[in-house]
Design a protein around this motif. Structure first.
Motif, PDB file in Angstrom:
ATOM      1  N   SER A 179       0.840  -1.203   0.000  1.00 39.76           N
ATOM      2  CA  SER A 179       0.000   0.000   0.000  1.00 39.76           C
ATOM      3  C   SER A 179       0.876   1.254   0.000  1.00 39.76           C
ATOM      4  O   SER A 179       0.564   2.240  -0.677  1.00 39.76           O
ATOM      5  N   LYS A 226      -4.538   2.752   2.436  1.00 39.57           N
ATOM      6  CA  LYS A 226      -4.259   2.751   3.883  1.00 39.57           C
ATOM      7  C   LYS A 226      -3.078   1.825   4.185  1.00 39.57           C
ATOM      8  O   LYS A 226      -3.021   0.705   3.705  1.00 39.57           O
ATOM      9  N   THR A 229      -4.498  -4.581   4.686  1.00 44.81           N
ATOM     10  CA  THR A 229      -5.349  -4.643   3.499  1.00 44.81           C
ATOM     11  C   THR A 229      -6.040  -6.001   3.476  1.00 44.81           C
ATOM     12  O   THR A 229      -5.379  -7.042   3.510  1.00 44.81           O
ATOM     13  N   ASP A 241      -4.729  -2.969  -5.158  1.00 46.60           N
ATOM     14  CA  ASP A 241      -4.006  -3.256  -3.918  1.00 46.60           C
ATOM     15  C   ASP A 241      -4.646  -4.495  -3.294  1.00 46.60           C
ATOM     16  O   ASP A 241      -5.871  -4.600  -3.233  1.00 46.60           O
TER      17      ASP A 241
HETATM   18 MG    MG Z   1      -1.685  -3.090   2.391  1.00 43.13          MG
END
Ligand code: MG
Ligand code: GTP
Length: 217
Positions: free
Chosen positions: A44, A57, A65, A96
């Motif tokens: 991320s 985030k 994630t 992501d």
């Molecule tokens: Mg992540």
């Protein structure tokens, strides 16, 4: 002079959504690039550094994630938080994904993350994969399994060696050489990166740009 909010938004990266299933149809259909790697490797953070905005985030705790998070990139330059970021690619999506090898996630969660990543790698419009490996660490058995999966999949792979800022200059060369030998990714598709210092970002943007233009030719 302050910019009008509207003109800024037109060119800035945009969060599209967070999806529990990897077969979600994105509208409009565009080329996609997915970020994969072990939990906490910096997926991320790298995505944010590439686009020059804090849209994904991040967290010091592994397992941040948990879904397929999709970001739309306009492909035009945009003004990032601190400086202009030249993006050399056309409109596209960055995907992501959850990390693998997060020991503290329950068995069911781990299996769900694995399925999500495996299915994401089979998406029809996937132009390439950015595979992240920590420059300081030996590839784990999970990294090896990912290597096999990527080799089977046949999708172009860029290897990003992450967190270069954490390693003294004296050790970097040998770690880089070792990993290059181990990972089995073509020489010019391996980039040493740091989301913290911005090292490798220009190179990575350019490499992503080539993936996208090859996919959309
Ligand atoms: Mg992540
Ligand atoms: P999951 O979503 O849990 O799979 O993790 P992730 O791979 O998305 O990692 P994330 O970007 O959330 O970063 C994990 C931790 O590593 C955070 O504390 C980041 O600040 C840190 N980190 C990421 N990239 C770098 C880097 O280039 N340098 C340094 N020093 N720290 C980094």
């Amino acid at each position: 002079m302050p910019r009008a909010a509207g003109t800024r938004l037109l060119t800035e990266p945009r969060f599209v959504g967070s999806f529990p299933r990897a077969d979600v149809a994105l509208d409009p259909p565009l080329a996609e690039v997915a970020f994969v790697g072990r939990s906490n490797v910096g997926k991320s953070s790298l995505l944010n550094a590439i686009v020059g905005a804090r849209i994904a985030k991040t967290s010091g705790t592994p397992g941040k994630t948990r879904m397929l998070n999709v970001y739309a990139i306009s492909g035009q330059s945009h003004v990032g938080a601190r400086h202009a970021v030249p993006l050399q690619f056309g409109p596209m999506y960055l995907l992501d994904l959850p990390g693998y090898g997060y020991a503290r996630a329950g068995k069911a969660d781990r299996a769900a993350f694995r399925r999500l990543v495996h299915h994401a790698l089979r998406r029809e419009r996937l132009a390439g994969v950015v595979w992240l490996v920590d420059l300081r660490r030996e590839p784990s058995p999970d990294d090896r399994a990912m290597q096999d999966l990527l080799a089977e999949g046949g999708c172009p792979v860029l290897a990003a060696l992450t967190k270069a800022d954490k390693l003294p200059q004296s050790q970097r060369r040998s770690r880089e050489r070792d990993l290059r030998a181990i990972l089995g990714v073509p020489e010019d598709q391996v980039v040493v990166t740091s989301a913290r210092t911005g090292e490798g970002m220009a190179e990575l943007r350019e490499a992503i740009g080539s993936l996208i233009s090859k996919a959309t030719e």
